[in-house]
Structure formats: C-alpha cells, structure tokens
Design an enzyme around this catalytic site. Structure first.
Site, PDB file in Angstrom:
ATOM      1  N   HIS A   1       0.825  -1.216   0.000  1.00 43.95           N
ATOM      2  CA  HIS A   1       0.000   0.000   0.000  1.00 43.95           C
ATOM      3  C   HIS A   1       0.859   1.265   0.000  1.00 43.95           C
ATOM      4  O   HIS A   1       0.500   2.275   0.609  1.00 43.95           O
ATOM      5  CB  HIS A   1      -0.962   0.013   1.195  1.00 43.95           C
ATOM      6  CG  HIS A   1      -1.926  -1.128   1.225  1.00 43.95           C
ATOM      7  ND1 HIS A   1      -3.074  -1.159   0.465  1.00 43.95           N
ATOM      8  CD2 HIS A   1      -1.904  -2.301   1.914  1.00 43.95           C
ATOM      9  CE1 HIS A   1      -3.718  -2.292   0.683  1.00 43.95           C
ATOM     10  NE2 HIS A   1      -3.028  -3.006   1.549  1.00 43.95           N
TER      11      HIS A   1
ATOM     12  N   ASN B   1     -10.172  -3.348   1.677  1.00 45.97           N
ATOM     13  CA  ASN B   1      -9.775  -3.293   0.274  1.00 45.97           C
ATOM     14  C   ASN B   1     -11.000  -3.021  -0.585  1.00 45.97           C
ATOM     15  O   ASN B   1     -12.123  -2.939  -0.080  1.00 45.97           O
ATOM     16  CB  ASN B   1      -9.130  -4.616  -0.167  1.00 45.97           C
ATOM     17  CG  ASN B   1      -7.703  -4.767   0.329  1.00 45.97           C
ATOM     18  OD1 ASN B   1      -6.980  -3.793   0.495  1.00 45.97           O
ATOM     19  ND2 ASN B   1      -7.295  -6.009   0.551  1.00 45.97           N
TER      20      ASN B   1
END
Length: 494
Positions: free
Chosen positions: A54, A128
C-alpha cells in the site's frame, strides 16, 4: 502583512539562507556552517521508509452520518447511537503491490482504509476494494507479497512468481478472478466499492454479539478501465487516481459511499456451511442481505500530503466499545502486524501524530520514545496502580468473553477443499463481454509463464467452470482436454 522570521529548527534567527559559509568567495565550506549541515541532514531524512504494501496512496477527510435508527440493537458504539449522528473521518486509498512511484492505474487490489474519529476513540476500518483476499492463513502472507514484488535476481516484476504461487495455492482463485476482471483496474478511487473483507463483530448494550462484514457502495457508480485503457493511462498519467480524487473534491464534487453491513448471529457462525472467518469466501447475500447503516462523504483535501497521507497509520486493532474482532486468522495476525509496521516506519509515537491522534480525551502510561512531542505527560506518574490520581481502568469496558475449544495445533487450512464454487459462481455472474475480458487479461499475464505452471493453473480454472478453463486454455494454445489434475500433494492434504 508582516512576514515571519526565518529560523533554524531550534529557533535561531537566520540572516542569510542563500549562501554557504566559505573561506573566501572561492574557498571551501567551513565545518561550522550549522545551517548548511542542518538543512542537508534534514533533507537526507525527508523520506521515511515507504510502506511495504500500500505504498502509493491518496487520502481525504470527510464524515460518516448514521442513517439507521435501529443500529443500537446491534452495537452500543456511540457513532451509531442516533439517526443523523455525524462522525469525522479520514480515508486513504492505495494500490497494494507497487512502490510509491508506481502508476495508480496498475492491475492490483486497492486499499480502502478508513479512520473514524469517534468520541470513544478511533475506529480504523482497514479494508480493500475486494470482498476477499488471496490467502486465508497469515503464515503465508509474506510469501504471497514477495511474489507481487520484484524477482530477487532480476529486480523485475515476475508473472512466473505470481502464477507459481497462485497455482500452488488454489484458495487464491476467487481473488485472482476478481483481480483479472474489470474490477482489477478501477477508474480512479471514486468509482469503486470498499469492503472490510474480514469478519468483525458488533456487541449490543445487552452484551449480545453478531458477526459482520462491512460494505461501502460507491454512489458515483462503478467504472473500470479495460486492460488497454489502463496501460495507456499508466504512461499518460501515472497519478491519475490521485489527480481525479483531489480535483473532484477541490471543485466541490464530493464523492460518497453508502455504508452497509451483513449480519450473522453468533450461533449461526458455528454451523454455517461456509467458514464465516475464511477470508477467501464471501457470505451469500441471499442468506445475509445488506443492511444500510449510513453514508460516507469526502469533502476536504489534506493541506500537506506527507503529514496527513504519508504519515497516516491505520490498524484493525482500533475498534471502539460496541465492536470486536472475530476468529479470522488473517485478521488476528493483522492486529499485531499493523502497529508493528507503524512503529518501524514512523516511530513508537505514531499515534500522537495529528492525523492519527484521536479527537477525544486520551490517557495512558506510555512515555518517552523517539519524537515524543506532546509534553510526554509532564510530571504525571508513569506507572499503574498509583496514588497520584492517574487514569484508572473501568470494568464496564472489559472485552466480552469468547468461548473457544479445540486443540492448539498448526491446523491445515486446506482441509476445506472447496476452492472453486465461489470463483465459478462469480464467473457465471459476468456478462459474456466481461468473461471475454477476464480471460484475455489472464492470458496476457500467463503467456510467458512456464508450461508446467500454466497447466496447473488451467486445471483450477477448469474446476471453477469448464468454460472458464476452456477460454484461458484456448488463448494459451492448450487443449483443455489435455489438462489433468496436478499433483494435489503440492497444495492440499489428501
């Protein structure tokens, strides 16, 4: 307007910020040039370690408003206590596998991490844009992420590494199908859904527990790039998603999501035909329909990207009274690994940074550590119990007991061998043109992979749906009839 005096970091006023201190106009720099060394030393340290996953992200502030007056039936959390109650939030979107300088239109899952600044502390919903994940046992997480990074020999991304792992880990097929569908390349961040993915719990004031999965449904409508469009955008504007989000908010086009939850009673979780704590599975909506909870709106851009987005730290352990976790093994590991990652990347006092700090009173006995900038609690005692009016515990906030039985062992997570029903269902839900693009995306990725790995993965596609397997096989010039069962001992207990 009177200008501020330029100073050193210690507050020493500066008379010249343009010229180094040298021996004559052409001579060497002298060692006592405190300003030069301070500026250079700080510059060398401006880049903190990027996130392992990320790394590339975008963020914005907003608010959550509760739209369901019945939520206190399920949770005593105050942010759900009344209709119309508003809670400030911060949301960070991200890609997963790419470095900080990579394109944000790559084929990749997208992070969807929310921080709710509630009056009872921060709630971090770290999810997510997909409802499932590639693996269900955290012991395999670092192995999986290594396959998404760079080959240790070539320092290049490697489809062989990815497909080798996936073909030996058939539980990944559900997420692989999502990743190579249209949803693998969303058109920016505003046009995608978000999910908790993990199973969490809600606890009522009567101490009754239900298990839940969170859903964030975009009000902008789903929009995705095709593979070709994503590849063009990767070169034309590698910061497309960042630019799109920032510009939309700046001009007042505030993105919004409908917040919903699936609810499973605690007793039903014991015998439901799908393991409700398996991160590779979804809960069918026919059994557990969505219940609307509220609306999420983003209406303010950060003023400083580094301070507010790069230093933002989210961790699933941050829940508030009226919420809890679940036996999801992947979640259990994240409760430990996320704060550990933040301590490494930002320092032990990361929770004190403005973007991470709760907006309610906070008292504990944690002291010292690098970059302690909030007074370090002054002369207050740093131990408990004490006789000097330090903060004390309140038994009413004790965690709800969870009854568990069974042997402590490294239980084989692949004893559940149904890797194919849900990916097959997902494939059959797709329109023919969506199936065609899915197969084309997979073929493009698998083309350069060794034949042995191709055959192994083709067998998984075939088990999910014969047309799924046949389509990919044809694209790779295989006859699906020649694809037989691989050596299952590689990936399953017989």
């Amino acid at each position: 307007m009177e200008k501020k005096q330029l100073t050193t970091a210690a507050g020493r006023p500066l008379g010249d910020n343009q010229n180094s201190l040298t021996v004559g106009p052409r001579g060497p720099v002298v060692f006592e040039d405190f300003l030069l060394f301070e500026k250079m030393a700080h510059f060398n340290r401006e880049r903190i370690p990027e996130r392992v996953v990320h790394a590339k992200g975008s963020g914005a502030y907003g608010y959550f408003v509760c739209t369901n007056a019945n939520m206190p039936r399920y949770s005593s959390a105050r942010l759900f206590s009344s209709l119309g109650k508003r809670t400030p939030t911060f949301l960070r979107f991200s890609t997963v596998g790419g470095e900080k300088g990579s394109a944000d239109t790559e084929r990749d899952p997208r992070g969807f991490a929310l921080k709710f600044y509630t009056e009872e502390g921060n709630w971090d919903m770290v999810g997510n844009n997909t409802p499932v994940f590639f693996i269900r046992d955290p012991l395999k997480f670092s192995d999986f992420i290594h396959t998404q990074k760079r080959d240790p020999e070539t320092n290049l991304k490697s489809p062989t590494m990815m497909w080798d792992f996936w073909s030996l880990s058939p539980e990944s097929l559900h997420q692989v199908t999502i990743l190579f569908s249209d949803r693998g390349t969303p058109d920016g961040y505003r046009h995608m859904d978000g999910f908790s993915s993990h199973t969490f719990s809600l606890i009522s004031s009567k101490n009754e527990l239900v298990y839940v999965k969170w859903h964030f449904k975009t009000k902008q409508g789903i929009k995705n790039f095709t593979r070709g469009q994503a590849e063009v955008m990767r070169g034309a504007d590698p910061d497309y998603a960042q630019r799109d989000l920032f510009n939309a908010i700046q001009k007042g086009d505030f993105p919004a999501w409908r917040v919903s939850v699936q609810i499973m009673p605690e007793k039903e979780a014991e015998n439901y035909h799908i393991n409700p704590f398996d991160l590779t599975k979804v809960w069918p909506h026919k059994d557990y329909p969505l219940l609307d909870v509220g609306d999420l709106v983003l209406d303010r851009n950060p003023e400083n990207y580094f301070a507010e987005v790069e230093q933002a730290a989210f961790e699933p352990k941050n829940v508030v009274p009226g919420m809890g976790y679940s036996p999801d093994k992947m979640l259990q590991a994240r409760l430990i690994s996320y704060p550990d990652a933040h301590r490494y990347r930002l320092g032990v006092n990361y929770d004190s940074l403005p973007v991470n700090r709760p907006q309610c009173p906070m008292h504990n006995y944690q002291r010292d550590g690098a970059m302690r900038f909030d007074g370090n609690a002054g002369s207050a005692p740093n131990y408990e119990p004490n006789s000097f009016n330090g903060p004390v515990e309140d038994a009413s906030f004790r965690e709800r007991p969870l009854q568990i039985s069974g042997s402590v062992d490294r239980h084989n997570h692949r004893l559940d061998g149904d890797y194919y029903t849900q990916p097959g269902n997902l494939f059959r839900l797709m329109r023919p043109d969506e199936q065609e693009r899915l197969i084309g995306n997979i073929v493009a990725s698998l083309k350069g992979v060794p034949a042995e790995i191709q055959k192994r993965q083709l067998w998984h596609f075939k088990q999910a749906d014969p047309a799924y397997g046949a389509g990919v096989a044809q694209g790779l010039s295989w006859d699906i009839k020649d694809i037989s069962s691989p050596n299952r001992k590689e990936f399953a207990a017989d």
